[in-house]
Design an enzyme around this catalytic site. Sequence first.
Site, PDB file in Angstrom:
ATOM      1  N   CYS A   3     -97.090 100.724 -18.966  1.00 34.59           N
ATOM      2  CA  CYS A   3     -97.835  99.499 -18.674  1.00 34.59           C
ATOM      3  C   CYS A   3     -97.090  98.346 -19.337  1.00 34.59           C
ATOM      4  O   CYS A   3     -95.912  98.492 -19.701  1.00 34.59           O
ATOM      5  CB  CYS A   3     -99.294  99.594 -19.133  1.00 34.59           C
ATOM      6  N   ARG A   9    -103.501 100.630 -21.484  1.00 38.76           N
ATOM      7  CA  ARG A   9    -103.585 101.583 -20.359  1.00 38.76           C
ATOM      8  C   ARG A   9    -102.689 102.803 -20.530  1.00 38.76           C
ATOM      9  O   ARG A   9    -103.142 103.939 -20.379  1.00 38.76           O
ATOM     10  CB  ARG A   9    -103.232 100.873 -19.037  1.00 38.76           C
ATOM     11  N   ASP A 116    -105.250  95.318 -15.880  1.00 36.13           N
ATOM     12  CA  ASP A 116    -105.028  95.116 -17.311  1.00 36.13           C
ATOM     13  C   ASP A 116    -106.352  94.758 -17.985  1.00 36.13           C
ATOM     14  O   ASP A 116    -106.941  93.724 -17.690  1.00 36.13           O
ATOM     15  CB  ASP A 116    -104.016  93.966 -17.469  1.00 36.13           C
TER      16      ASP A 116
HETATM   17  P1  4NP Z   1    -101.555  97.101 -21.564  1.00 43.89           P
HETATM   18  O1  4NP Z   1    -102.391  95.783 -21.933  1.00 43.89           O
HETATM   19  O2  4NP Z   1    -100.384  96.648 -20.720  1.00 43.89           O
HETATM   20  O3  4NP Z   1    -102.510  97.948 -20.793  1.00 43.89           O
HETATM   21  O4  4NP Z   1    -101.129  97.720 -22.886  1.00 43.89           O
HETATM   22  C1  4NP Z   1    -101.822  94.679 -22.567  1.00 43.89           C
HETATM   23  C2  4NP Z   1    -101.709  94.672 -23.932  1.00 43.89           C
HETATM   24  C3  4NP Z   1    -101.170  93.563 -24.578  1.00 43.89           C
HETATM   25  C4  4NP Z   1    -100.753  92.481 -23.826  1.00 43.89           C
HETATM   26  C5  4NP Z   1    -100.857  92.506 -22.461  1.00 43.89           C
HETATM   27  C6  4NP Z   1    -101.391  93.617 -21.821  1.00 43.89           C
HETATM   28  N1  4NP Z   1    -100.223  91.335 -24.495  1.00 43.89           N
HETATM   29  O5  4NP Z   1     -99.903  90.347 -23.794  1.00 43.89           O
HETATM   30  O6  4NP Z   1    -100.090  91.328 -25.716  1.00 43.89           O
END
Ligand code: 4NP
Length: 147
Positions: A3, A9, A116
């Site tokens: 991800c 995720r 997300d």
């Molecule tokens: P992930 O969610 O891609 O599901 O781990 C996110 C976690 C952090 C960030 C963006 C999406 N961020 O911009 O820090």
Amino acid sequence: MVCLGNICRSPLAEGILKSKVNSANVYVDSAGTGGYHIGSKPDSRSIEIAHKFGIDITNQRCRKFHISDFERFDVIYVMDDSNYENILDLANSASDEQKVKLLLDVLDYGPQEVPDPYYGGKDGFKNVYHMIDEACSKIANSLNQLN
Ligand code: 4NP
């Protein structure tokens, strides 16, 4: 399992798929396309929802996807279209490209992206947990038939 942040995720996807396959036969890992949280534990909301379903993901630590992962893994499941584009950009061959799949494409119906949940509330984490769980059950069934 890939991800963006590797804290919401894909850690869930790693933990859920690991819980459904024999670790002697299948190696599962996760990574992020972004490097904002390298070395961090999964988001506390992912830890909490996984724990509710009996899965402990607290030992996972965030890492960034590396081009060597194309050599190390047979299949690279990505959560959304943006991850898909980012990973495909790193591919060096048609064989690399063929390894990249949207996780929910293993299911026969939409939605095709795992949204997300980072900026939302706990319900978003519950929602993505169930989506990922359904896809991982299907993946595990086909892997377990091979082994
Ligand atoms: P992930 O969610 O891609 O599901 O781990 C996110 C976690 C952090 C960030 C963006 C999406 N961020 O911009 O820090």
